[in-house]
Design an enzyme around this catalytic site. Sequence first.
Site, PDB file in Angstrom:
ATOM      1  CB  VAL A 166     -38.408 -11.425 -77.587  1.00 56.31           C
ATOM      2  CG1 VAL A 166     -38.396 -12.134 -78.934  1.00 56.31           C
ATOM      3  CG2 VAL A 166     -37.005 -11.381 -76.999  1.00 56.31           C
TER       4      VAL A 166
ATOM      5  CE  LYS B  16     -28.379 -15.994 -70.820  1.00 60.29           C
ATOM      6  NZ  LYS B  16     -28.889 -15.535 -72.110  1.00 60.29           N
TER       7      LYS B  16
HETATM    8  P1  NAD Z   1     -39.571 -10.437 -70.916  1.00 64.48           P
HETATM    9  O1  NAD Z   1     -39.502 -10.754 -69.475  1.00 64.48           O
HETATM   10  O2  NAD Z   1     -39.375  -9.042 -71.378  1.00 64.48           O
HETATM   11  O3  NAD Z   1     -40.962 -10.936 -71.534  1.00 64.48           O
HETATM   12  C1  NAD Z   1     -41.523 -12.174 -71.280  1.00 64.48           C
HETATM   13  C2  NAD Z   1     -43.033 -12.013 -71.310  1.00 64.48           C
HETATM   14  O4  NAD Z   1     -43.623 -13.305 -71.219  1.00 64.48           O
HETATM   15  C3  NAD Z   1     -43.576 -11.191 -70.143  1.00 64.48           C
HETATM   16  O5  NAD Z   1     -44.482 -10.216 -70.629  1.00 64.48           O
HETATM   17  C4  NAD Z   1     -44.285 -12.226 -69.265  1.00 64.48           C
HETATM   18  O6  NAD Z   1     -45.376 -11.697 -68.570  1.00 64.48           O
HETATM   19  C5  NAD Z   1     -44.715 -13.244 -70.304  1.00 64.48           C
HETATM   20  N1  NAD Z   1     -44.977 -14.585 -69.792  1.00 64.48           N
HETATM   21  C6  NAD Z   1     -44.324 -15.266 -68.836  1.00 64.48           C
HETATM   22  N2  NAD Z   1     -44.870 -16.491 -68.663  1.00 64.48           N
HETATM   23  C7  NAD Z   1     -45.883 -16.581 -69.546  1.00 64.48           C
HETATM   24  C8  NAD Z   1     -46.812 -17.596 -69.874  1.00 64.48           C
HETATM   25  N3  NAD Z   1     -46.817 -18.779 -69.254  1.00 64.48           N
HETATM   26  N4  NAD Z   1     -47.711 -17.349 -70.855  1.00 64.48           N
HETATM   27  C9  NAD Z   1     -47.725 -16.175 -71.485  1.00 64.48           C
HETATM   28  N5  NAD Z   1     -46.871 -15.163 -71.226  1.00 64.48           N
HETATM   29  C10 NAD Z   1     -45.955 -15.376 -70.268  1.00 64.48           C
HETATM   30  O7  NAD Z   1     -38.493 -11.423 -71.602  1.00 64.48           O
HETATM   31  P2  NAD Z   1     -37.860 -11.271 -73.057  1.00 64.48           P
HETATM   32  O8  NAD Z   1     -36.585 -10.518 -72.972  1.00 64.48           O
HETATM   33  O9  NAD Z   1     -38.932 -10.839 -74.008  1.00 64.48           O
HETATM   34  O10 NAD Z   1     -37.462 -12.770 -73.359  1.00 64.48           O
HETATM   35  C11 NAD Z   1     -38.441 -13.726 -73.729  1.00 64.48           C
HETATM   36  C12 NAD Z   1     -37.767 -15.031 -74.070  1.00 64.48           C
HETATM   37  O11 NAD Z   1     -36.830 -14.820 -75.135  1.00 64.48           O
HETATM   38  C13 NAD Z   1     -36.952 -15.656 -72.930  1.00 64.48           C
HETATM   39  O12 NAD Z   1     -37.042 -17.053 -73.039  1.00 64.48           O
HETATM   40  C14 NAD Z   1     -35.542 -15.187 -73.210  1.00 64.48           C
HETATM   41  O13 NAD Z   1     -34.596 -16.060 -72.641  1.00 64.48           O
HETATM   42  C15 NAD Z   1     -35.525 -15.251 -74.728  1.00 64.48           C
HETATM   43  N6  NAD Z   1     -34.535 -14.397 -75.365  1.00 64.48           N
HETATM   44  C16 NAD Z   1     -34.541 -13.064 -75.137  1.00 64.48           C
HETATM   45  C17 NAD Z   1     -33.607 -12.257 -75.781  1.00 64.48           C
HETATM   46  C18 NAD Z   1     -33.624 -10.767 -75.607  1.00 64.48           C
HETATM   47  O14 NAD Z   1     -32.902 -10.074 -76.337  1.00 64.48           O
HETATM   48  N7  NAD Z   1     -34.420 -10.205 -74.733  1.00 64.48           N
HETATM   49  C19 NAD Z   1     -32.645 -12.828 -76.615  1.00 64.48           C
HETATM   50  C20 NAD Z   1     -32.686 -14.202 -76.845  1.00 64.48           C
HETATM   51  C21 NAD Z   1     -33.639 -14.978 -76.228  1.00 64.48           C
END
Ligand code: NAD
Length: 351
Positions: A179, A78
């Site tokens: 996600v 990472k």
């Molecule tokens: P993102 O930034 O697009 O979305 C995250 C969302 O969560 C945002 O809308 C944000 O406002 C919201 N958020 C933050 N804190 C919050 C809280 N306390 N309560 C409610 N909502 C809250 O991120 P993403 O790409 O959707 O990733 C989300 C999670 O999934 C992360 O932990 C990331 O590491 C994991 N992940 C993502 C991927 C991917 O392909 N994007 C792959 C594997 C794992």
Amino acid sequence: MFSHPAFDDHERLIYAYDDASGLSAIVAIHNTVLGPAFGGCRMWPYANESEALTDVLRLARGMTHKAAICDLPYGGGKAVILGDPASEKTPELLRAMGRVVEGMHGQYIVADDVGIGLADLAVMRQETSHTAAATESAQAPLPVTAFGVLMAIEAAVAHRLERAELAGLRVAVQGLGNVGGPLCRLLKDWDADLVVTDIDAERLAATQETLGARAVAPDEIYDQDVDVFAPCALGAVLTDETIPRLGAKIVCGGANNQLEAARHDAMLAARGITFVPDTIASAGGVIDFSRERVDDRPEAVLTAVTRLREITADVLARAAASAETPLTVADRIVRERLEAARLARRAGLST
Ligand code: NAD
């Protein structure tokens, strides 16, 4: 690094700094026994270096587990860039990051993550060929992680609730980003009943309006009377404080590192909650990467990701049979695969 609480036999840690572009980055290579380390590059305004280091060490380890549980020939790595993607992400900085990746000669393959999108990888590709989404069709965003979470939810619901259909399933989704947003749409396609939350009020209102989901305040999401809680925001949301409040029988979501500490796995089990390890539920990206190199058509990639349903079902069945938690079983499978590959490599070297 060696005495860091998140250190778990990581192979390499690289600090990269480029004065001209302002790049400050850390790359962690956790394990390359199964193959080159694959993992996203995150750009985030960390409060300090120590926070960034903890994040990159934990995320790199998670990538090793995702590839190994899916039996794929990749290791875990990472990268984190310290900075605000909204104001500090420039083509120069991305190209500098590309040169860091190139300097690792294929030991690390970089993908997108929070703050770094597919267009940013295209800029890094001006300096390195070791990136995900390098083919034309793979550059179209595909909700592979959300689809993988859906597969894991299907398996968990069949195992725990003995339900073959998702219609009427009550799911609480925390976080409506890359996600959580697509996951809600997929669940809605199957007529699930959604309760959603996000700290972004606009996003929350949009999901409420377009999908007819019930919106609650961020802190209320844990208390909902639902079948499944799907954390799709930040990590460390399963804690001493939140676990006793959970109404769900299943926790299955896409966020990385959902347990605040290892002991929270046992705490969930003691409450009779089935926890699908996030290294399984969120492994869609690594399957996508392995598939797009062979066949990058969206339908081929999504078909490959359906494997997460079988992997989840297998881990849950084994856990039930041995009266262990799914995480204990998944960790053992990963350890065994890494050890077998290590021995095979050593035998290969000595013959
Ligand atoms: P993102 O930034 O697009 O979305 C995250 C969302 O969560 C945002 O809308 C944000 O406002 C919201 N958020 C933050 N804190 C919050 C809280 N306390 N309560 C409610 N909502 C809250 O991120 P993403 O790409 O959707 O990733 C989300 C999670 O999934 C992360 O932990 C990331 O590491 C994991 N992940 C993502 C991927 C991917 O392909 N994007 C792959 C594997 C794992």
